[in-house]
Motif scaffolding. Structure first.
Motif, mmCIF file in Angstrom:
data_model
loop_
_atom_site.group_PDB
_atom_site.id
_atom_site.type_symbol
_atom_site.label_atom_id
_atom_site.label_comp_id
_atom_site.label_asym_id
_atom_site.label_seq_id
_atom_site.Cartn_x
_atom_site.Cartn_y
_atom_site.Cartn_z
ATOM 1 N N ALA A 320 -53.464 4.667 43.202
ATOM 2 C CA ALA A 320 -52.666 5.887 43.316
ATOM 3 C C ALA A 320 -51.718 6.058 42.139
ATOM 4 C CB ALA A 320 -51.879 5.879 44.626
ATOM 5 N N ASP A 321 -51.210 4.942 41.611
ATOM 6 C CA ASP A 321 -50.240 4.993 40.527
ATOM 7 C C ASP A 321 -50.850 4.696 39.163
ATOM 8 O OD1 ASP A 321 -48.350 5.406 42.531
ATOM 9 O OD2 ASP A 321 -47.941 3.262 42.740
ATOM 10 N N LEU A 322 -51.994 4.000 39.150
ATOM 11 C CA LEU A 322 -52.693 3.657 37.905
ATOM 12 C C LEU A 322 -54.160 4.064 38.036
ATOM 13 C CD1 LEU A 322 -51.251 0.080 37.226
ATOM 14 C CD2 LEU A 322 -50.899 2.077 35.775
ATOM 15 N N PRO A 323 -54.431 5.354 38.119
ATOM 16 C CA PRO A 323 -55.814 5.798 38.317
ATOM 17 C C PRO A 323 -56.668 5.601 37.066
ATOM 18 C CG PRO A 323 -54.392 7.681 37.917
ATOM 19 C CD PRO A 323 -53.481 6.485 38.032
ATOM 20 N N GLY A 324 -57.971 5.576 37.280
ATOM 21 C CA GLY A 324 -58.895 5.590 36.151
ATOM 22 C C GLY A 324 -59.300 4.241 35.608
ATOM 23 N N ILE A 325 -58.825 3.152 36.188
ATOM 24 C CA ILE A 325 -59.220 1.821 35.730
ATOM 25 C C ILE A 325 -60.533 1.450 36.423
ATOM 26 C CG2 ILE A 325 -58.593 -0.614 35.624
ATOM 27 C CD1 ILE A 325 -55.680 0.243 35.542
ATOM 28 N N THR A 326 -61.550 1.189 35.638
ATOM 29 C CA THR A 326 -62.885 0.996 36.199
ATOM 30 C C THR A 326 -63.184 -0.436 36.610
ATOM 31 O OG1 THR A 326 -63.799 0.705 33.976
ATOM 32 C CG2 THR A 326 -63.804 2.934 34.889
ATOM 33 N N GLY A 327 -62.347 -1.369 36.228
ATOM 34 C CA GLY A 327 -62.595 -2.755 36.607
ATOM 35 C C GLY A 327 -61.683 -3.698 35.848
#
Length: 336
Positions: A320-327
């Motif tokens: 919710a606070d750090l979106p977009g991290i794929t792994g």
């Protein structure tokens, strides 16, 4: 910046969270001693194949390269098993990473979940763990004096620190960023900091970055690292900086973007400046130098953790606070 600003939505302000975090019924809080700061220095998310890196004793081109994974035991693993508990140094006031749930009083967060996974692997029970809350600048002393077995506390792997403690492979990528009020003239880690009051945590890579280039900001206490340390601009914990920012005592905070993202999302009056982090850094699990069996065992845990549990923890605590991290970052291992 002057005056008092709006508090965290749903938390009663940073000061309210600080009060909740001060509860120590289930965790031991280590005393802070000035002058014990650990080594400093600065380090794209997404899982990829592990790599092996040739490393010499004096080579620090790849500080994230760790010992190969192993499920084998050893004297330090045996000592943990004989005790029946894994002693872990953690944070208790970094929202979403290691913090006290004000309703239950229990410790929760991304780092806390990882600590439970390590305890499960070594001792067969996720709750076979003793948490000890440690200030930022006491992470390395706590390892080296035997107070804790490992530290799982948003701890950046870098060249200075690998001379003092041993690290696992990296489990999270982040970087330093500036947190400031939305209406501030500060635009990022740049000349807009000139003449501003900037806070950072003692023993942090943020403090090291400011020492290298503060852009004319005031960031250092007169008696840093001494018994008379004022703890005004350099403070024991990152939360202390956030309290000072909300109260208008400082104009900005320099800290890990991963740590600042939660408060920035909760408080409509502040935001991360500069668009993206100005450093690249990786968190690792730390232990005392020479405890190779522990390092290898933690790396084995992380090998499995990256395959599913990491994403579950990310989705639960951070997305919710750090979106977009794929792994998670791909592990690097030493050869030779």
């Amino acid at each position: 910046m002057t005056g008092t600003r709006t508090g965290f939505r749903g938390w009663g302000g940073v000061a309210g969270m600080a009060a909740a975090c001060a509860l120590t019924a289930a965790v031991t809080l280590l005393p802070l001693s000035h002058g014990g700061a650990d080594g400093l220095g600065a380090g794209s998310s997404g899982q990829s194949a592990a790599s092996s890196v040739p490393v010499k004793a004096d080579d620090c081109k790849d500080p994230e390269a760790s010992l190969p994974s192993s499920a084998a035991g050893g004297p330090n693993i045996d000592a943990i098993r004989e005790r029946g508990k894994l002693i872990v140094g953690v944070d208790q006031n970094s929202y979403r990473w290691g913090y006290r749930n004000p309703a239950s009083g229990g410790l929760e967060g991304f780092d806390i979940d990882l600590a439970h996974a390590i305890a499960q692997d070594i001792l067969g029970k996720p709750d076979a763990v003793i948490f000890r809350a440690i200030p930022t600048n006491q992470r390395i002393p706590a390892l080296n004096n035997g107070t804790v077995d490992i530290v799982v506390r948003t701890m950046t792997i870098n060249c200075a620190r690998i001379k003092q403690v041993a690290f696992s492979t990296a489990y999270f990528q982040t970087g330093q960023q500036v947190l400031a009020p939305k209406g501030s003239s500060i635009t990022g880690y740049d000349k807009s900091l000139a003449g501003k009051k900037v806070c950072s945590a003692e023993g942090s890579t943020a403090y090291d970055a400011l020492e290298k280039n503060s852009f004319g900001a005031t960031f250092k206490d007169k008696h840093d690292g001494q018994p008379g340390d004022e703890d005004q601009f350099t403070v024991p914990n990152q939360l202390d900086c956030l309290v000072r920012l909300q109260l208008g005592l400082v104009d900005a905070v320099v800290t890990d973007a991963a740590l600042a993202a939660g408060p920035a999302a909760q408080d409509p009056a502040v935001e991360l400046k500069g668009g993206k982090p100005f450093t690249t850094e990786y968190y690792g699990v730390a232990t005392k130098l020479g405890k190779d069996d522990v390092v290898r065992r933690v790396n084995k845990v992380l090998d499995t953790y990256r395959q599913g549990a990491w994403t579950q923890a990310y989705d639960k605590w951070l997305v919710a606070d750090l979106p977009g991290i794929t792994g998670p970052p791909a592990p690097k291992f030493r050869t030779g």
